[in-house]
Design an enzyme around this catalytic site. Structure first.
Site, PDB file in Angstrom:
ATOM      1  N   GLU A  58      -3.849   7.274  -4.474  1.00 28.38           N
ATOM      2  CA  GLU A  58      -4.283   6.694  -5.760  1.00 28.38           C
ATOM      3  C   GLU A  58      -5.643   7.272  -6.169  1.00 28.38           C
ATOM      4  OE1 GLU A  58      -4.225   2.410  -5.498  1.00 28.38           O
ATOM      5  OE2 GLU A  58      -2.192   2.427  -4.710  1.00 28.38           O
ATOM      6  N   HIS A 113      -1.369  -0.157  -9.712  1.00 27.85           N
ATOM      7  CA  HIS A 113      -1.980  -1.075  -8.727  1.00 27.85           C
ATOM      8  C   HIS A 113      -2.574  -2.307  -9.428  1.00 27.85           C
ATOM      9  CE1 HIS A 113      -3.808  -1.162  -4.417  1.00 27.85           C
ATOM     10  NE2 HIS A 113      -3.586  -2.385  -4.879  1.00 27.85           N
ATOM     11  N   ARG A 168       0.860  -1.179   0.000  1.00 28.10           N
ATOM     12  CA  ARG A 168       0.000   0.000   0.000  1.00 28.10           C
ATOM     13  C   ARG A 168       0.896   1.229   0.000  1.00 28.10           C
ATOM     14  NH1 ARG A 168      -3.365  -2.994  -1.331  1.00 28.10           N
ATOM     15  NH2 ARG A 168      -5.445  -3.371  -0.466  1.00 28.10           N
TER      16      ARG A 168
HETATM   17  C1  GLV Z   1      -4.913  -5.408  -3.713  1.00 26.81           C
HETATM   18  O1  GLV Z   1      -4.195  -4.503  -3.493  1.00 26.81           O
HETATM   19  C2  GLV Z   1      -5.390  -6.292  -2.708  1.00 26.81           C
HETATM   20  O2  GLV Z   1      -5.258  -5.978  -1.520  1.00 26.81           O
HETATM   21  O3  GLV Z   1      -5.943  -7.346  -3.056  1.00 26.81           O
END
Ligand code: GLV
Length: 344
Positions: free
Chosen positions: A270, A288, A241
């Site tokens: 984001e 992402h 993250r």
């Molecule tokens: C994506 O970032 C997830 O947490 O699955």
């Protein structure tokens, strides 16, 4: 008269054929377009719902659930669930679920791909070539860092971290890991990884890969001080993250040669990406997508649908969703469902 069917909200367009399974049990309110739902819109959407299928785009906490008196379950499509305020949901008796396991190998593949792209400057090289700068082959063009024989430091040694460690063995890397708690020796041996303190890992690793869950306690875990402990030749990769890394400090370190390169799949704000990062040549930026293979994204949605159906007391696993995040709430809910089924 038949009881009205519980209503569920699906916050984003997902895979229609999979999400369509919800319609056998619920009155489904879907979202046709990818949508940025402001908090007030989420509160309105949840108000008359028993359940919701949501993604990391939807932040749900006390204000969003305040008027949602019928809400009993939120199924997150994602393994990370820092978009949900679990304490607030638990207090309100709402079951939360996530989608672990089904994305482990795909995400580990991507972490490794991003590490390779970063260390070997692959996207930078392609931009350079496409820009027409390749006029002559030269020996010193775009020299990068080796993976084989180097030291990889994995911060966060859950399922995905372990998957990355297993891949690193194939590249003859030495693997250090840091984790909230040390893994059993058998697991360490199976992934060929050695436990290290965080500072020690930063100092020794040629490549540092972040794959730990985000929580406010680890906000800006990698800040200017942490970056200063890394080798100036090192790379940093973040597939967890954005909030784990102080992007201002990172941009500064990359611009001033205090860190060789970074690979980022996640960002602090984001989908906004800092102009400082966009301007740097020594950072690989992806939107992402670590779990984004078609098969895995479908498996994630399928698991989330199973979770929602079961958490709302329907389907063959009524009351027992496969992957709950707050199982204490679940046991109360499951007891109520069993009692109802037994006509108590
Ligand atoms: C994506 O970032 C997830 O947490 O699955």
């Amino acid at each position: 008269m038949a009881e009205p069917r519980p209503r569920v909200w699906v916050s984003q367009p997902l895979f229609d054929d999979i999400v369509g399974r919800l319609a056998a049990h619920f009155d489904v309110r879907s979202t046709a377009e990818v949508t940025e739902h402001p908090p007030e819109a989420i509160a309105v959407a949840l108000r008359d719902c028993a359940g919701a299928l949501v993604t990391l785009n939807e932040r749900i906490g006390a204000p969003e659930i305040a008027g949602a008196t019928q809400l009993r379950a939120i199924a997150n499509v994602g393994v990370g669930y820092n978009n949900l305020d679990i304490a607030a949901l638990t207090q309100a008796g709402i079951v939360a679920t996530n989608t672990p396991d089904v994305l482990t190998e795909t995400t580990a593949d991507f972490g490794f791909a991003l590490l390779m792209a970063t260390a070997r400057r692959i996207t930078e090289a392609e931009r350079w070539l496409r820009d027409g700068q390749w006029q002559q082959w030269s020996f010193g063009t775009l020299l990068g860092a080796d993976l084989h024989g180097s030291t990889l430091g994995i911060v966060g040694m859950g399922r995905i971290g372990q998957g990355i460690a297993r891949r690193a063995r194939g590249f003859d890397m030495r693997v250090l890991y840091h984790n909230r708690s040390r893994l059993p020796e058998t697991v360490e041996r199976a992934c060929g990884a050695v436990y290290a303190g965080f500072d020690d890992l930063l100092a020794q690793a040629d490549h540092v890969l972040l794959v730990l869950p985000y929580s406010p306690q680890v906000h800006h875990l990698v800040d200017a001080a942490a970056l200063s402990k890394m080798k100036p030749t090192a790379t940093l990769v973040n597939i967890a993250r954005g909030g784990l890394v102080d992007e201002v400090a990172l941009s500064d370190a990359l611009a001033n040669g205090r860190l060789a390169a970074a690979g980022l799949d996640v960002y602090e704000d984001e989908p906004a990406v800092r102009p400082e990062l966009l301007a740097l040549r020594n950072v690989v930026l992806t939107p992402h997508i670590a779990s984004a293979s078609l098969a895995t994204r479908r498996a994630m949605v399928s698991l989330a649908v199973d979770n929602l159906i079961a958490a709302l007391g329907a389907g063959p696993d009524a009351g027992h969703p496969p992957t709950p995040v707050n199982p204490d709430v679940l046991s109360a809910a499951a007891k109520a469902i069993t009692a109802k089924r037994q006509g108590a």
